[in-house]
Design an enzyme around this catalytic site. Sequence first.
Site, PDB file in Angstrom:
ATOM      1  N   TYR A 176       1.521  -0.922  13.610  1.00  0.00           N
ATOM      2  CA  TYR A 176       0.961  -1.779  13.592  1.00  0.00           C
ATOM      3  C   TYR A 176       0.974  -2.865  12.727  1.00  0.00           C
ATOM      4  O   TYR A 176       1.094  -2.651  11.480  1.00  0.00           O
ATOM      5  CB  TYR A 176      -0.334  -1.194  13.212  1.00  0.00           C
ATOM      6  CG  TYR A 176      -1.698  -2.428  13.740  1.00  0.00           C
ATOM      7  CD1 TYR A 176      -2.519  -2.379  14.716  1.00  0.00           C
ATOM      8  CD2 TYR A 176      -2.203  -2.719  12.265  1.00  0.00           C
ATOM      9  CE1 TYR A 176      -2.955  -3.497  15.106  1.00  0.00           C
ATOM     10  CE2 TYR A 176      -2.991  -3.520  12.205  1.00  0.00           C
ATOM     11  CZ  TYR A 176      -3.865  -4.174  13.386  1.00  0.00           C
ATOM     12  OH  TYR A 176      -5.082  -4.714  13.394  1.00  0.00           O
ATOM     13  N   ASN A 178       5.340   0.536   6.750  1.00  0.00           N
ATOM     14  CA  ASN A 178       3.890   0.517   7.098  1.00  0.00           C
ATOM     15  C   ASN A 178       2.699   0.979   6.832  1.00  0.00           C
ATOM     16  O   ASN A 178       1.766   0.958   7.056  1.00  0.00           O
ATOM     17  CB  ASN A 178       3.975  -0.268   8.406  1.00  0.00           C
ATOM     18  CG  ASN A 178       3.052  -1.333   9.115  1.00  0.00           C
ATOM     19  OD1 ASN A 178       2.769  -1.783   8.345  1.00  0.00           O
ATOM     20  ND2 ASN A 178       1.964  -0.662   9.971  1.00  0.00           N
ATOM     21  N   SER A 185       1.595   2.888   9.213  1.00  0.00           N
ATOM     22  CA  SER A 185       2.224   3.654   9.716  1.00  0.00           C
ATOM     23  C   SER A 185       4.052   3.325   9.075  1.00  0.00           C
ATOM     24  O   SER A 185       3.915   2.799   8.637  1.00  0.00           O
ATOM     25  CB  SER A 185       2.145   3.719  11.202  1.00  0.00           C
ATOM     26  OG  SER A 185       1.020   3.822  12.232  1.00  0.00           O
ATOM     27  N   SER A 197      -2.521   6.539   9.659  1.00  0.00           N
ATOM     28  CA  SER A 197      -1.035   6.352   9.655  1.00  0.00           C
ATOM     29  C   SER A 197      -0.213   7.259  10.742  1.00  0.00           C
ATOM     30  O   SER A 197      -0.950   8.511  10.866  1.00  0.00           O
ATOM     31  CB  SER A 197      -0.881   6.573   8.625  1.00  0.00           C
ATOM     32  OG  SER A 197       0.293   6.254   8.162  1.00  0.00           O
ATOM     33  N   GLY A 198       0.393   6.836  11.622  1.00  0.00           N
ATOM     34  CA  GLY A 198       1.296   6.937  12.452  1.00  0.00           C
ATOM     35  C   GLY A 198       2.163   7.572  11.242  1.00  0.00           C
ATOM     36  O   GLY A 198       3.539   7.068  11.460  1.00  0.00           O
TER      37      GLY A 198
END
Length: 371
Positions: free
Chosen positions: A144, A216, A246, A284-285
């Site tokens: 994102y 990120n 993420s 977070s991914g």
Amino acid sequence: MHQSAKKLRARELGLAFEGEAGPSNAITDVPGVLVGYSTIIEGVGALRQGHGPVRTGVTAILPRGRDKAMKPVWAGFHALNGNGEVTGVQWIKHAGHFYGPICITNTHSVGAVHEAVTSWMIEHHAEDYRAKHVWALPVVGETYDGTLNDINGLHVRPHHARAAIESAASGRIAEGNVGGGTGMVAYEFKGGTGTASQVVRLDGQDFTVGVLVQANHGLRDWFTVLGAPVGRHLTADRLRSTEQGSIIVVIATDIPMLPHQLERVAQRGAIGIGRHGTPGGNNSGDMFLAFSTANQITRDEFIDARRQMECIPDEWFDPIYLATVRAVDEAIVNAMLAAEDMETLKPAGKVCRAIDPAALVGVLARYGRMA
């Protein structure tokens, strides 16, 4: 796109990262792997949804270069925290392979990039798609970038992804504010795209583990480099109190592995990002894809005949796991060192600062972490 000469990478600054790096210290040190970018930087001023400013893009990784033959890429996937998307991974989990490029972009542009990768595969492998029942399950990941980019404006279009694929090249590649990493933030510093590689010797032969990250993620208080609590010393220009990002990690190798072994390598990517202090926050991914370029066979051979797969024993994997952790660790720092300052859109009026190399060196020297 080549690395800018004005920004020094971690090893060039004298940071004491361990292990032997490949010639470009990049994912492209894995033979045959190409990387390309499409970087979109347009507009200035206040955010106007749909009009910008635009600070985003697409990163493309071609595991088998521009080979016209349709060949499976053996792979494994792992998610530390699943607040994100990587398309195509359900089939990777079940079948252990994928076809085509890997692309990384922003969260709201997955659809446009997916369309572009599909069209590229149909054209690039035209005979297979024209004459046979072949379908595409592209691998597209995201993080994102809405802090720095008009993400809701949907500015990434299929032609941007096609440009990233077409520009893919070998050798030393750009880092920082490029491709999908253009508008990303890491540990409240400017983040982005980073890469690194490690040489692994097995049974008298040299192999490579290469990594590319789209960083990120993280909060400043967590940020640790080579065991030193850097974030506790470099406290200026903080942006947030909760994690909002993420990280996508792509791990490439030419070591012959089976899919279950590649899944285990992907899991070690989580240890690599953990070296910087992230616990894998709820927002977070944190997603990891590992692939091997070994065991090249065509799609027809794959589905029509018995096959033999070369692989190394599981007992040989400790140095591979260590190389993976080291390369992920270093790639994140390279991403941050290559980045440039960028004004924030949400919230407006701040600046997301790139980490100051001199300040980073000063902290690491204080803790004895310089080479």
